[in-house]
Design a protein around this motif. Structure first.
Motif, PDB file in Angstrom:
ATOM      1  N   MET A 183      77.523 126.571  27.628  1.00  0.00           N
ATOM      2  CA  MET A 183      77.285 127.769  26.826  1.00  0.00           C
ATOM      3  C   MET A 183      78.030 127.674  25.489  1.00  0.00           C
ATOM      4  N   LEU A 184      79.303 127.252  25.556  1.00  0.00           N
ATOM      5  CA  LEU A 184      80.113 127.143  24.334  1.00  0.00           C
ATOM      6  C   LEU A 184      79.511 126.109  23.390  1.00  0.00           C
ATOM      7  N   GLU A 185      79.096 124.993  23.983  1.00  0.00           N
ATOM      8  CA  GLU A 185      78.523 123.911  23.173  1.00  0.00           C
ATOM      9  C   GLU A 185      77.243 124.378  22.479  1.00  0.00           C
ATOM     10  N   GLN A 186      76.375 125.024  23.269  1.00  0.00           N
ATOM     11  CA  GLN A 186      75.096 125.470  22.694  1.00  0.00           C
ATOM     12  C   GLN A 186      75.288 126.521  21.601  1.00  0.00           C
ATOM     13  N   ALA A 187      76.378 127.298  21.728  1.00  0.00           N
ATOM     14  CA  ALA A 187      76.620 128.333  20.716  1.00  0.00           C
ATOM     15  C   ALA A 187      77.400 127.774  19.526  1.00  0.00           C
ATOM     16  N   GLY A 188      77.756 126.497  19.585  1.00  0.00           N
ATOM     17  CA  GLY A 188      78.478 125.875  18.477  1.00  0.00           C
ATOM     18  C   GLY A 188      79.926 126.335  18.378  1.00  0.00           C
TER      19      GLY A 188
END
Ligand code: ADP
Length: 408
Positions: A107-112
């Motif tokens: 989730m963190l990765e996808q949200a940058g």
């Protein structure tokens, strides 16, 4: 007046109940045992396991809003309740994502949102227990190589708490976790930070000043917390901005999930709200990375009871009861120290030095009423407030020296 059902009855529940009293709050708890820290203060106690589907249904029958003070609860029960129109704060889908650290990282990765580089370990869950030790070692090695080599931190996807699902690996000779997990680059940490965020049911967000957490390597848990963190104003602003972005990412994730389910479940109207602690690393290279998120009041927020206009527990209750948020403004600097069971302590707790600790100016004591003390178990905490951070540290350390939690 909304009746709140709280799953879990530890110290977080206890302090929430203490905070709700001035507003005549009504809180029932589900607890596996009685007495418990929150159970002795609650309006009603339902005795049952936190993972027990039926026990959660029973609590839900008698209350208007459900919440949880611990992540290890039955999310299926919560989700089914939401499908039938019940309000769960924070919504169970948020808990499902947070409970699985790999989903959280994704989730963190996808949200940058910046977090430590990581990589999954490509193994079927059963291979950790039934496969040969070489199968696990090879899979871990492959991921470590893909990350650029040792040192790494292996993290269990689920079930970690107070550092128990975390292993630092300097080589394959170190003890591996034999549970579904992933590896993360070991960060050279300068300071561990946290920003507590409060989101009300109207969609408003308020954040507390950034705190600094000091870890106790022996107990593998947070030893003490300082507000404000001793960082530059720029770092403070960046930490707060990252925390806000993390909250917005969670809000969007829920909105997507809601859109998908709404077609088939007209009663599914989850509300994004709750208290969230965004834990971060300030790395030695100056970057700020999110470590993990807690969807509940947090150890790093205990200091707010004495040093902020609205404590995290009062804020939590306001959110659950459907009131608007209180001010998160810091009134003065403060330091919180966890009071742990002494090494060797076992059985009924015996508190030594309370009077001497209370004599230190600015010091408050919170004992959780746990019936059994164990080495390094969190039995209470103390907070010292003062006009300056340095003085808060001095007072808190002075009080810490006076108090010990032994056994009978
Ligand atoms: P838990 O969920 O059990 O609290 P965390 O993921 O917060 O576990 O990790 C516990 C501690 O381990 C952290 O507070 C930090 O001190 C250390 N740690 C975790 N991840 C890393 C990392 N990538 N690099 C260096 N230290 C880490």
């Amino acid at each position: 007046m909304k009746r709140i059902g709280l799953i879990g009855a530890g110290q977080l529940g206890r302090m929430t109940i203490e905070a709700c009293r001035p507003l005549l709050g009504h809180i029932s708890v589900l607890s596996p045992d009685y007495p418990s820290p929150a159970g002795v203060l609650a309006d009603e106690v339902y005795v049952g396991e936190l993972e027990d589907y039926n026990a959660i249904m029973e609590l839900a029958d008698e209350t208007d809003i459900l919440s949880y003070e611990i992540e290890h609860v039955n999310t299926d029960a919560l989700h089914d309740l939401e499908l039938s129109g019940k309000t769960v704060i924070p919504p169970s889908y948020i808990l499902t994502v947070i409970k699985d650290k790999q989903l959280q990282k994704t989730m963190l990765e996808q949200a940058g949102i910046p977090s430590a580089p990581w990589i999954p370990i490509e193994l079927m869950p059963e291979a950790y227990t039934t496969g040969s030790s070489n199968t696990v070692r090879n899979a871990v090695l492959k991921s470590v190589q893909a990350l650029g080599g040792f040192p790494v931190v292996q993290k269990a996807r689920r079930g970690g708490y107070d550092g128990r699902g975390v292993a630092v690996l300097n080589s394959l000779d170190d003890k591996l976790l034999l549970v579904p997990s992933f590896v993360e680059k070991k960060i050279e940490i300068d300071k561990e930070l946290a920003v507590l965020c409060a989101v009300d049911t109207f969609g408003n967000t308020a954040v507390y000043p950034c705190v600094e957490m000091v870890f106790d390597a022996r107990a593998n848990l947070c030893d003490s917390v300082l507000m404000p963190a001793r960082i530059t104003e720029k770092q403070h602003d960046e930490a707060v901005a990252i925390a806000r972005r993390t909250i917005e990412a969670l809000r969007l994730l829920l909105a997507d999930h809601k859109n998908q389910l709404m077609q088939t479940h007209a009663n599914y109207t989850p509300v994004f709200a709750g208290i969230f602690a965004v834990e971060m690393f300030l790395a030695k290279d100056g970057s700020i990375l999110v470590n993990e998120i807690a969807p509940r009041p947090h150890n790093s927020g205990h200091v707010t009871i004495e040093n902020c206009v609205t404590s995290q527990f009062m804020q939590y209750y306001r959110i659950l009861a459907g009131y608007s948020l209180g001010s998160t403004e810091m009134v003065c600097p403060g330091m919180m120290i966890n009071l742990l069971g002494e090494p060797g302590a076992s059985g009924t707790p015996r508190y030594v030095g309370i009077e001497e600790a209370l004599r230190v100016p600015g010091v408050s004591l919170h004992l959780y009423g746990k019936t059994e003390v164990k080495p390094f178990r969190k039995m209470g905490h103390l907070t010292a407030i003062a006009p300056t951070v340095e003085e808060a540290i001095r007072r808190a350390e002075l009080a810490r020296e006076k108090i010990k939690i032994l056994s009978e």
